[in-house]
Design a protein around this motif. Structure first.
Motif, PDB file in Angstrom:
ATOM      1  N   LEU A 142       0.827  -1.206   0.000  1.00 53.03           N
ATOM      2  CA  LEU A 142       0.000   0.000   0.000  1.00 53.03           C
ATOM      3  C   LEU A 142       0.862   1.257   0.000  1.00 53.03           C
ATOM      4  O   LEU A 142       0.590   2.231  -0.716  1.00 53.03           O
ATOM      5  N   PHE A 143       1.917   1.236   0.809  1.00 49.40           N
ATOM      6  CA  PHE A 143       2.795   2.403   0.917  1.00 49.40           C
ATOM      7  C   PHE A 143       3.493   2.675  -0.412  1.00 49.40           C
ATOM      8  O   PHE A 143       3.572   3.825  -0.865  1.00 49.40           O
ATOM      9  N   LEU A 144       4.001   1.622  -1.052  1.00 50.20           N
ATOM     10  CA  LEU A 144       4.689   1.789  -2.329  1.00 50.20           C
ATOM     11  C   LEU A 144       3.727   2.255  -3.420  1.00 50.20           C
ATOM     12  O   LEU A 144       4.101   3.036  -4.301  1.00 50.20           O
ATOM     13  N   ARG A 145       2.480   1.777  -3.361  1.00 49.12           N
ATOM     14  CA  ARG A 145       1.479   2.233  -4.331  1.00 49.12           C
ATOM     15  C   ARG A 145       1.247   3.736  -4.186  1.00 49.12           C
ATOM     16  O   ARG A 145       1.224   4.473  -5.178  1.00 49.12           O
ATOM     17  N   ASP A 146       1.082   4.195  -2.941  1.00 45.99           N
ATOM     18  CA  ASP A 146       0.893   5.625  -2.713  1.00 45.99           C
ATOM     19  C   ASP A 146       2.133   6.425  -3.116  1.00 45.99           C
ATOM     20  O   ASP A 146       2.023   7.545  -3.623  1.00 45.99           O
ATOM     21  N   LEU A 147       3.303   5.842  -2.878  1.00 43.41           N
ATOM     22  CA  LEU A 147       4.548   6.520  -3.252  1.00 43.41           C
ATOM     23  C   LEU A 147       4.661   6.662  -4.765  1.00 43.41           C
ATOM     24  O   LEU A 147       5.119   7.696  -5.271  1.00 43.41           O
ATOM     25  N   TYR A 148       4.209   5.657  -5.483  1.00 42.84           N
ATOM     26  CA  TYR A 148       4.232   5.717  -6.948  1.00 42.84           C
ATOM     27  C   TYR A 148       3.291   6.814  -7.454  1.00 42.84           C
ATOM     28  O   TYR A 148       3.633   7.569  -8.366  1.00 42.84           O
ATOM     29  N   VAL A 149       2.116   6.913  -6.836  1.00 45.46           N
ATOM     30  CA  VAL A 149       1.169   7.961  -7.220  1.00 45.46           C
ATOM     31  C   VAL A 149       1.756   9.338  -6.924  1.00 45.46           C
ATOM     32  O   VAL A 149       1.635  10.269  -7.721  1.00 45.46           O
ATOM     33  N   LEU A 150       2.412   9.482  -5.757  1.00 47.53           N
ATOM     34  CA  LEU A 150       3.030  10.761  -5.407  1.00 47.53           C
ATOM     35  C   LEU A 150       4.137  11.126  -6.385  1.00 47.53           C
ATOM     36  O   LEU A 150       4.281  12.296  -6.756  1.00 47.53           O
ATOM     37  N   ARG A 151       4.906  10.148  -6.800  1.00 48.97           N
ATOM     38  CA  ARG A 151       5.985  10.414  -7.754  1.00 48.97           C
ATOM     39  C   ARG A 151       5.435  10.928  -9.082  1.00 48.97           C
ATOM     40  O   ARG A 151       6.011  11.823  -9.700  1.00 48.97           O
ATOM     41  N   ARG A 152       4.313  10.394  -9.497  1.00 50.47           N
ATOM     42  CA  ARG A 152       3.697  10.851 -10.748  1.00 50.47           C
ATOM     43  C   ARG A 152       3.136  12.267 -10.617  1.00 50.47           C
ATOM     44  O   ARG A 152       3.067  12.999 -11.601  1.00 50.47           O
ATOM     45  N   GLU A 153       2.741  12.643  -9.392  1.00 53.78           N
ATOM     46  CA  GLU A 153       2.147  13.961  -9.160  1.00 53.78           C
ATOM     47  C   GLU A 153       3.070  14.850  -8.334  1.00 53.78           C
ATOM     48  O   GLU A 153       2.619  15.725  -7.608  1.00 53.78           O
ATOM     49  N   LEU A 154       4.383  14.630  -8.461  1.00 57.44           N
ATOM     50  CA  LEU A 154       5.340  15.354  -7.619  1.00 57.44           C
ATOM     51  C   LEU A 154       5.342  16.844  -7.919  1.00 57.44           C
ATOM     52  O   LEU A 154       5.393  17.673  -7.000  1.00 57.44           O
ATOM     53  N   PHE A 155       5.278  17.211  -9.198  1.00 59.10           N
ATOM     54  CA  PHE A 155       5.320  18.632  -9.549  1.00 59.10           C
ATOM     55  C   PHE A 155       4.109  19.391  -8.992  1.00 59.10           C
ATOM     56  O   PHE A 155       4.287  20.442  -8.358  1.00 59.10           O
ATOM     57  N   PRO A 156       2.863  18.913  -9.189  1.00 61.45           N
ATOM     58  CA  PRO A 156       1.724  19.612  -8.557  1.00 61.45           C
ATOM     59  C   PRO A 156       1.830  19.654  -7.039  1.00 61.45           C
ATOM     60  O   PRO A 156       1.430  20.644  -6.409  1.00 61.45           O
ATOM     61  N   PHE A 157       2.394  18.598  -6.441  1.00 65.00           N
ATOM     62  CA  PHE A 157       2.565  18.571  -4.989  1.00 65.00           C
ATOM     63  C   PHE A 157       3.512  19.682  -4.529  1.00 65.00           C
ATOM     64  O   PHE A 157       3.223  20.412  -3.572  1.00 65.00           O
ATOM     65  N   ILE A 158       4.633  19.846  -5.221  1.00 67.97           N
ATOM     66  CA  ILE A 158       5.606  20.869  -4.846  1.00 67.97           C
ATOM     67  C   ILE A 158       5.023  22.269  -5.059  1.00 67.97           C
ATOM     68  O   ILE A 158       5.218  23.170  -4.234  1.00 67.97           O
ATOM     69  N   ILE A 159       4.293  22.454  -6.156  1.00 69.42           N
ATOM     70  CA  ILE A 159       3.663  23.758  -6.407  1.00 69.42           C
ATOM     71  C   ILE A 159       2.672  24.089  -5.295  1.00 69.42           C
ATOM     72  O   ILE A 159       2.625  25.211  -4.783  1.00 69.42           O
ATOM     73  N   ARG A 160       1.867  23.094  -4.886  1.00 70.40           N
ATOM     74  CA  ARG A 160       0.881  23.314  -3.827  1.00 70.40           C
ATOM     75  C   ARG A 160       1.556  23.665  -2.513  1.00 70.40           C
ATOM     76  O   ARG A 160       1.085  24.531  -1.762  1.00 70.40           O
ATOM     77  N   VAL A 161       2.671  23.025  -2.228  1.00 73.56           N
ATOM     78  CA  VAL A 161       3.386  23.269  -0.977  1.00 73.56           C
ATOM     79  C   VAL A 161       4.072  24.634  -0.978  1.00 73.56           C
ATOM     80  O   VAL A 161       4.080  25.344   0.033  1.00 73.56           O
ATOM     81  N   CYS A 162       4.626  25.027  -2.128  1.00 70.93           N
ATOM     82  CA  CYS A 162       5.477  26.220  -2.189  1.00 70.93           C
ATOM     83  C   CYS A 162       4.710  27.529  -2.349  1.00 70.93           C
ATOM     84  O   CYS A 162       5.189  28.577  -1.906  1.00 70.93           O
ATOM     85  N   MET A 163       3.551  27.498  -2.989  1.00 67.73           N
ATOM     86  CA  MET A 163       2.929  28.739  -3.445  1.00 67.73           C
ATOM     87  C   MET A 163       2.650  29.718  -2.298  1.00 67.73           C
ATOM     88  O   MET A 163       3.083  30.875  -2.330  1.00 67.73           O
ATOM     89  N   ASN A 164       1.922  29.289  -1.272  1.00 66.17           N
ATOM     90  CA  ASN A 164       1.575  30.199  -0.171  1.00 66.17           C
ATOM     91  C   ASN A 164       2.804  30.703   0.593  1.00 66.17           C
ATOM     92  O   ASN A 164       2.946  31.918   0.807  1.00 66.17           O
TER      93      ASN A 164
END
Length: 286
Positions: free
Chosen positions: A29-51
């Motif tokens: 389960l953890f690796l599955r979620d990690l794979y999804v995060l890797r595919r969406e890493l750029f939107p994740f970083i943008i969401r974290v950095c913007m504010n």
């Protein structure tokens, strides 16, 4: 007697086999979620950095360069320390909190929706409570990544030097891990307690107030002139995240005792984990 002896020999083997099965399922389960995060890493970083990026640019870069002195720069009167130093641990705490909540509460709103995607997860060979714990652990990983991303922004963007110095690496790591797990537990509690269609409302009614009253933009000791508020914010878990990072990274600022910070983070982690796991099991099984 012989049958009892055989059962006693077989039972430990069954327990060991079950533990291996649970470990593999949890890792899957953890690796599955990690794979999804890797595919969406750029939107994740943008969401974290913007504010944090916008906040830092306006309050620690633009305002210090404005003419008019303290009258035009409200951050110039920050009690003997520049505002960038105050913001460094606070914005890291906000990144941890927001990422932890978003990583659990928002996906749960979808998984508990009409499609009931959560049923696919709980079909894996794991106890239902372990599925909830996996969500907390994965959200903690995202929170620590978010803190690591925000740190260089909060350190290099301010126009005045930021006085950051790690006093104790073990204490810093303990605060990061406890804060990240606590934010994940809070996200699990919110995600299992609120209807999916109301999850957006929670961010405005709950998450934003606890952020602004979480000693993010000021040390807890600075509230000593508003005693009722200084005592009232102690029920806010992000206070201890901010103060813990402040004690570990910016010791020049006043902060709570380290033992109190770690102890209260443990208390909030235990309480929110219990509430979140109980709510998760109720929503899945009920």
């Amino acid at each position: 007697m012989t049958e009892v002896a055989l059962e006693s020999k077989v039972s430990p083997n069954k327990e060991a086999s079950r533990s291996v099965q649970y470990t593999r399922a949890f890792a899957g389960l953890f690796l599955r979620d990690l794979y999804v995060l890797r595919r969406e890493l750029f939107p994740f970083i943008i969401r974290v950095c913007m504010n944090p990026l916008l906040f830092l640019f306006v309050f620690t870069f633009i305002m210090p360069h404005m003419s008019g002195g303290a009258a035009m720069n409200p951050t110039a009167s920050m009690a003997g320390a520049n505002f960038g130093t105050v913001l460094l641990p606070g914005l890291m705490a906000v990144a941890i909190m927001f990422s932890g909540i978003a990583a659990v509460a928002l996906p749960l709103a979808q998984e508990f929706g009409v499609t009931r995607e959560i049923d696919d997860r709980v079909m894996c060979p794991l106890p239902v409570a372990a599925v909830a714990i996996e969500k907390m652990c994965f959200s903690a990983l995202q929170s620590m990544i978010a803190a690591a991303v925000v740190f260089p922004l909060a350190y290099y963007i301010p126009s005045t030097p930021v006085a950051a110095h790690v006093t104790s690496w073990p204490f810093l790591l303990a605060v990061l891990v406890l804060a990240s797990l606590t934010s994940g537990a809070l996200g699990l509690t919110i995600g299992t307690s609120v209807k999916p269609q109301q999850i957006g409302l929670i961010f405005g009614v709950v998450v934003m107030p606890i952020t602004f009253l979480g000693c993010v933009y000021y040390p807890w000791a600075a509230l000593n002139h508003i005693r009722w508020l200084q005592i009232g914010v102690l029920i806010n878990p992000i206070v201890y995240m901010s103060e813990g990072l402040r004690a570990a990274l910016t010791p020049v600022l006043p902060h709570m005792p380290q033992a109190l910070i770690v102890g209260m983070l443990c208390v909030f982690l235990a309480l929110l984990s219990w509430l979140g796991i109980r709510g998760f099991m109720r929503r899945v099984i009920g």
